[in-house]
Design an enzyme around this catalytic site. Structure first.
Site, PDB file in Angstrom:
ATOM      1  N   MET A   1       0.828  -1.189   0.000  1.00  0.00           N
ATOM      2  CA  MET A   1       0.000   0.000   0.000  1.00  0.00           C
ATOM      3  C   MET A   1       0.874   1.254   0.000  1.00  0.00           C
ATOM      4  O   MET A   1       2.011   1.241   0.439  1.00  0.00           O
ATOM      5  CB  MET A   1      -0.906   0.026   1.223  1.00  0.00           C
ATOM      6  CG  MET A   1      -2.016  -0.993   1.178  1.00  0.00           C
ATOM      7  SD  MET A   1      -3.316  -0.525   0.032  1.00  0.00           S
ATOM      8  CE  MET A   1      -4.309  -2.016   0.118  1.00  0.00           C
ATOM      9  N   CYS A   2       0.304   2.331  -0.448  1.00  0.00           N
ATOM     10  CA  CYS A   2       0.983   3.624  -0.486  1.00  0.00           C
ATOM     11  C   CYS A   2       0.835   4.326   0.866  1.00  0.00           C
ATOM     12  O   CYS A   2       0.210   3.812   1.780  1.00  0.00           O
ATOM     13  CB  CYS A   2       0.383   4.493  -1.594  1.00  0.00           C
ATOM     14  SG  CYS A   2       0.308   3.664  -3.207  1.00  0.00           S
ATOM     15  N   GLN A   3       1.431   5.507   0.976  1.00  0.00           N
ATOM     16  CA  GLN A   3       1.246   6.329   2.165  1.00  0.00           C
ATOM     17  C   GLN A   3       0.988   7.769   1.759  1.00  0.00           C
ATOM     18  O   GLN A   3       1.432   8.226   0.701  1.00  0.00           O
ATOM     19  CB  GLN A   3       2.453   6.243   3.098  1.00  0.00           C
ATOM     20  CG  GLN A   3       2.562   4.905   3.808  1.00  0.00           C
ATOM     21  CD  GLN A   3       3.234   5.010   5.163  1.00  0.00           C
ATOM     22  OE1 GLN A   3       3.412   6.083   5.735  1.00  0.00           O
ATOM     23  NE2 GLN A   3       3.596   3.850   5.721  1.00  0.00           N
TER      24      GLN A   3
END
Length: 355
Positions: A1-3
């Site tokens: 996942m991204c942030q």
């Protein structure tokens, strides 16, 4: 996942401290090494920086950490690619003009409803209506429509379309398409809050038809002073990593803070003024010695003047500060007082506001 990371400020503020720690997560202290981006507002315009290289090793990211620039409003993103190749066109934040206003959007999560491999095969005009796309219909793509929750039906038009192949950009375009179809004058911030919240709930409901966990967190800048944050948190199957949103507000009396991703501290009391106030939003806390608040599941927050506004009627405070939507291309809704009475605000709330 991204942030995700965002800043919203009462006075122009530089973001070098927070971005220094955030960038370490792009390939050093964490795995988000598939590009990064940052947008900050400069007046009505946006200064945008994008790189498909890891943020932790990017000379452009290093430049932003060592050359302080000040803004009221900033959105940043580090990418771990799950949909779309590691290419510049798939790097967040994405930008579009709507109503003569610059909008920017960054997303963290997994929303199968906007997965190109699914929706590209579902249009009636395409030669194959199977759930999955095949080689014969890859070029025949129309992004899904949302808007029933705000009274807008699909007329077939898609004014905004993605350039890359992420579910995130497709979702951003869908949100703008629905808002553009709904309003013919600039909505007040409380009305916009209500419309975006309805569209977020609609997206979550539509995504429930697919296998997997809906994870839907975003930051949405809609002009030089305000941004929205929405969180529908979760963990991917087989992962213990929690993907949500957190925020804090720094205001007088200022203290010190230490970054959690590198050994770096700052005493804000020595670099701030009495009128400074900053809201910092991040996927996970950026400091290890401050109290962060987790955004609740399904909560949409408007940040303005370095403050969180949790409900539509709270957003009138931003309107009274004259931080609502402003455009030379589209008229404002002259019915702000009507909106206020609709939300049954106390008379003393807007007394003396010249409305």
């Amino acid at each position: 996942m991204c942030q995700l990371m965002g800043l919203n400020c009462a006075a122009p503020t530089d973001f070098t401290f927070s971005f220094r720690g955030f960038a370490r997560r792009g390939g050093d202290t964490d795995v988000h090494s598939h590009g990064w981006g940052l947008c900050f507002y400069d007046g009505k315009g946006i200064r945008a920086f994008h790189d498909s290289e890891p943020a932790a090793h990017s000379l452009l990211a290093e430049f932003l950490q060592t050359h302080p620039v000040k803004t009221f409003n900033m959105v940043s993103h580090i990418r771990y690619a799950t949909r779309g190749e590691v290419l510049l066109e798939n790097v967040h934040p994405f930008q579009r003009e709507m109503w003569g206003i610059s909008w920017c959007f960054a997303h963290n999560g997994d929303v199968s409803y906007f997965d190109r491999n699914i929706f590209a095969g579902n249009d009636a005009d395409c030669p194959n209506t199977a759930p999955k796309v095949n080689q014969s219909n890859r070029s025949c793509v129309k992004i899904p429509w949302i808007g029933k929750s705000i009274g807008v039906e699909d007329n077939g038009e898609r004014y905004y379309n993605p350039i890359g192949k992420t579910d995130s950009e497709a979702m951003f375009c869908a949100l703008l398409n629905a808002l553009r179809a709904r309003f013919d004058t600039l909505p007040s911030l409380p009305v916009l809050h209500g419309a975006i919240a309805s569209l977020c709930n609609e997206i979550v409901a539509l995504d429930m038809q697919y296998d997997g966990t809906t994870i839907f967190n975003f930051l949405l800048g809609c002009g030089p002073r305000v941004q929205f944050a929405f969180s529908w948190p979760g963990s991917r199957e087989g992962s213990k990593v929690w993907n949500g949103l957190h925020y804090l507000v720094r205001e007088p009396p200022f203290g010190s803070a230490h970054l959690s991703d590198c050994d770096y501290s700052i005493n804000f009391a020595s670099v701030t003024k009495d009128d400074d106030r900053v809201a910092v939003i991040a996927t996970s806390p950026l400091t290890d010695d401050e109290d962060w608040v987790e955004v609740k599941k399904g909560q949409l927050i408007l940040f303005d003047d370095g403050l969180p506004h949790l409900a539509p009627d709270d957003c009138f405070e931003a309107e009274l500060r004259e931080h609502g939507l402003v455009s030379d291309a589209m008229p404002r809704n002259p019915q702000l007082e009507v909106d206020m009475r609709r939300y049954q605000l106390r008379k003393e709330f807007f007394q003396g506001a010249d409305i």
